[in-house]
Enzyme design. Structure first.
Site, short mmCIF file in Angstrom:
data_model
loop_
_atom_site.label_atom_id
_atom_site.label_comp_id
_atom_site.label_asym_id
_atom_site.label_seq_id
_atom_site.Cartn_x
_atom_site.Cartn_y
_atom_site.Cartn_z
N ASP A 31 0.86 -1.19 0.00
CA ASP A 31 0.00 0.00 0.00
C ASP A 31 0.89 1.24 0.00
O ASP A 31 2.07 1.14 0.32
CB ASP A 31 -0.92 0.02 1.23
CG ASP A 31 -2.20 0.81 0.97
OD1 ASP A 31 -3.26 0.19 0.83
OD2 ASP A 31 -2.13 2.06 0.89
N ASP A 47 4.02 3.00 -4.32
CA ASP A 47 3.08 3.87 -5.03
C ASP A 47 2.99 3.33 -6.46
O ASP A 47 3.91 3.49 -7.26
CB ASP A 47 3.64 5.30 -5.01
CG ASP A 47 2.75 6.27 -5.79
OD1 ASP A 47 1.77 5.81 -6.43
OD2 ASP A 47 3.04 7.48 -5.78
N GLY A 68 -5.47 -2.05 -5.28
CA GLY A 68 -4.99 -0.68 -5.10
C GLY A 68 -5.67 0.30 -6.03
O GLY A 68 -6.05 -0.03 -7.15
N GLY A 69 -5.84 1.52 -5.54
CA GLY A 69 -6.41 2.56 -6.40
C GLY A 69 -7.39 3.42 -5.64
O GLY A 69 -7.57 3.30 -4.43
N SER A 71 -11.05 4.49 -4.69
CA SER A 71 -12.16 3.53 -4.60
C SER A 71 -13.54 4.15 -4.60
O SER A 71 -14.53 3.43 -4.39
CB SER A 71 -11.98 2.68 -3.34
OG SER A 71 -12.10 3.50 -2.20
N SER A 107 -15.78 -3.26 -10.25
CA SER A 107 -16.81 -2.73 -9.36
C SER A 107 -18.18 -2.76 -10.02
O SER A 107 -18.29 -2.69 -11.25
CB SER A 107 -16.46 -1.28 -9.01
OG SER A 107 -17.55 -0.65 -8.37
N HIS A 109 -19.86 -0.37 -10.16
CA HIS A 109 -20.00 0.95 -10.79
C HIS A 109 -19.53 0.95 -12.25
O HIS A 109 -19.71 1.95 -12.95
CB HIS A 109 -19.29 2.00 -9.95
CG HIS A 109 -19.92 2.13 -8.60
ND1 HIS A 109 -21.18 2.66 -8.42
CD2 HIS A 109 -19.51 1.70 -7.37
CE1 HIS A 109 -21.52 2.59 -7.13
NE2 HIS A 109 -20.52 2.00 -6.48
N TYR A 132 -14.97 7.12 -11.71
CA TYR A 132 -14.47 5.91 -11.04
C TYR A 132 -14.91 4.65 -11.80
O TYR A 132 -14.10 3.75 -12.06
CB TYR A 132 -14.99 5.91 -9.60
CG TYR A 132 -14.85 4.60 -8.88
CD1 TYR A 132 -13.60 4.11 -8.54
CD2 TYR A 132 -15.98 3.85 -8.55
CE1 TYR A 132 -13.48 2.89 -7.88
CE2 TYR A 132 -15.87 2.65 -7.88
CZ TYR A 132 -14.61 2.17 -7.55
OH TYR A 132 -14.49 0.97 -6.90
N LYS A 136 -12.80 1.57 -13.83
CA LYS A 136 -12.94 0.12 -13.64
C LYS A 136 -13.16 -0.58 -14.97
O LYS A 136 -12.66 -1.68 -15.19
CB LYS A 136 -14.09 -0.17 -12.66
CG LYS A 136 -13.76 0.24 -11.22
CD LYS A 136 -12.56 -0.55 -10.73
CE LYS A 136 -12.19 -0.26 -9.30
NZ LYS A 136 -11.04 -1.04 -8.82
C1 15L Z 1 -17.32 0.53 -4.81
O1 15L Z 1 -16.85 0.21 -5.89
C2 15L Z 1 -16.52 1.28 -3.82
O2 15L Z 1 -15.15 0.95 -3.88
C3 15L Z 1 -17.02 1.13 -2.41
O3 15L Z 1 -16.42 2.13 -1.64
C4 15L Z 1 -18.55 1.21 -2.33
O4 15L Z 1 -18.95 2.53 -2.63
C5 15L Z 1 -19.17 0.23 -3.29
O5 15L Z 1 -18.66 0.35 -4.58
C6 15L Z 1 -20.70 0.36 -3.34
O6 15L Z 1 -21.25 0.53 -4.42
O7 15L Z 1 -21.30 0.23 -2.29
#
Ligand code: 15L
Length: 274
Positions: A31, A47, A68-69, A71, A107, A109, A132, A136
């Site tokens: 980290d 890093d 890592g990254g 989030s 993620s 997301h 973000y 991903k």
């Molecule tokens: C994610 O991808 C994030 O890293 C985490 O912090 C949460 O926000 C999660 O999604 C989420 O959607 O709950």
């Protein structure tokens, strides 16, 4: 025993995973910040936006779990550095060091602009809900490239929300318990069939928005279901933003806390020209 590198080890997800996988693997945890050691693992400060650091931490490991990254949603500069440059460095350093296997925790997301009344599988096209989320999607695309071009074995997990218990209504659909995540990551490290795969990192939630057949096919058998916590979670749920409520990504679809770096400069220029 295999040696695995976990990047972003000091974060919440990294800490859960290190606890779950301790004793199963020889863990190298890395980290940017300093962090306390768990069990027998070795710790490295690095890093990943610097290629020299990425090369140093990926040397001599059997697999990389790249957590890592940055989030959450944030300023583009921070996401660019940590997730785009950092993500590229980790894949490229692994390739140069002969590490074939990468577990890439993507993620929910990456697909957060699908509506909540839809069930999606791993073949839908990306619909990121944030910068973000875009980063991903970039990581998944990198994984695809490195698998096809260099024969690396890449397992992308579109993680929902990792926590001991689901914290709100949205998380009843996307929650994953630490032990279920550890099971999925172990599949990503071990399964000899993996070339390039995308799965959803969620527990066996009754309210899931994901058709996760790809994960089940690889042997994933989640033990937990968010529904156990549903009554308690729903009892304290307040009314949310209607747009956020409509989409799987929740508040990320409306998050716009991005400072506009051009604004103060423009103001300064205007002031000077007066
Ligand atoms: C994610 O991808 C994030 O890293 C985490 O912090 C949460 O926000 C999660 O999604 C989420 O959607 O709950």
């Amino acid at each position: 025993m295999k040696t695995i590198l976990i990047t972003g080890a000091a974060g919440d997800v990294g800490t859960h995973l290190r606890r779950e996988l301790a004793g199963r693997y020889r863990i190298r945890a890395s980290d940017r910040r300093s962090f306390p050691r768990i069990g027998e693992e070795s710790c490295m400060r690095a890093d990943i936006s610097r290629m020299t650091d990425a090369l140093r931490i990926t040397k001599g490991v059997d697999a990389v779990v790249h957590l890592g990254g940055y989030s959450v949603e944030g300023a583009w500069g921070a996401i660019l550095r940590a997730n785009i440059v950092g993500g590229y460095n980790v894949f490229e350093a692994a390739r140069r060091n002969g590490v074939r296997r990468i577990v890439f925790p993507s993620s929910n997301h990456a697909v957060g602009f699908y509506r909540r009344d839809q069930t999606i599988d791993h073949r839908v096209y990306p619909k990121p809900d944030s910068r973000y989320g875009v980063s991903k999607v970039f990581g998944e695309a990198l994984g695809s490239l490195y698998a096809d071009k260099y024969g690396m074995e890449v397992f992308c997990i579109r993680i929902g929300n990792v926590a001991p218990r689901p914290i709100d209504k949205r998380r009843l659909s996307i929650w994953i318990s630490p032990r279920d995540l550890a099971q999925l990551v172990t599949i990503g490290i071990e399964d000899p069939r993996i070339r390039f795969e995308v799965v959803y990192g969620v527990s066996r939630n009754a309210r899931s928005w994901y058709a996760n057949a790809n994960a089940f096919h690889l042997g994933y058998r989640p033990k937990d279901d968010a529904e156990v916590f549903a009554a308690e979670v729903l009892a304290r749920e307040g009314a949310g933003d209607s747009r956020a409520e409509a989409y799987q990504g929740g508040s990320f679809v409306v998050a716009e806390r991005i400072p506009n770096p051009a604004a103060p400069a423009r103001k300064r220029r205007r002031r000077r020209s007066r």
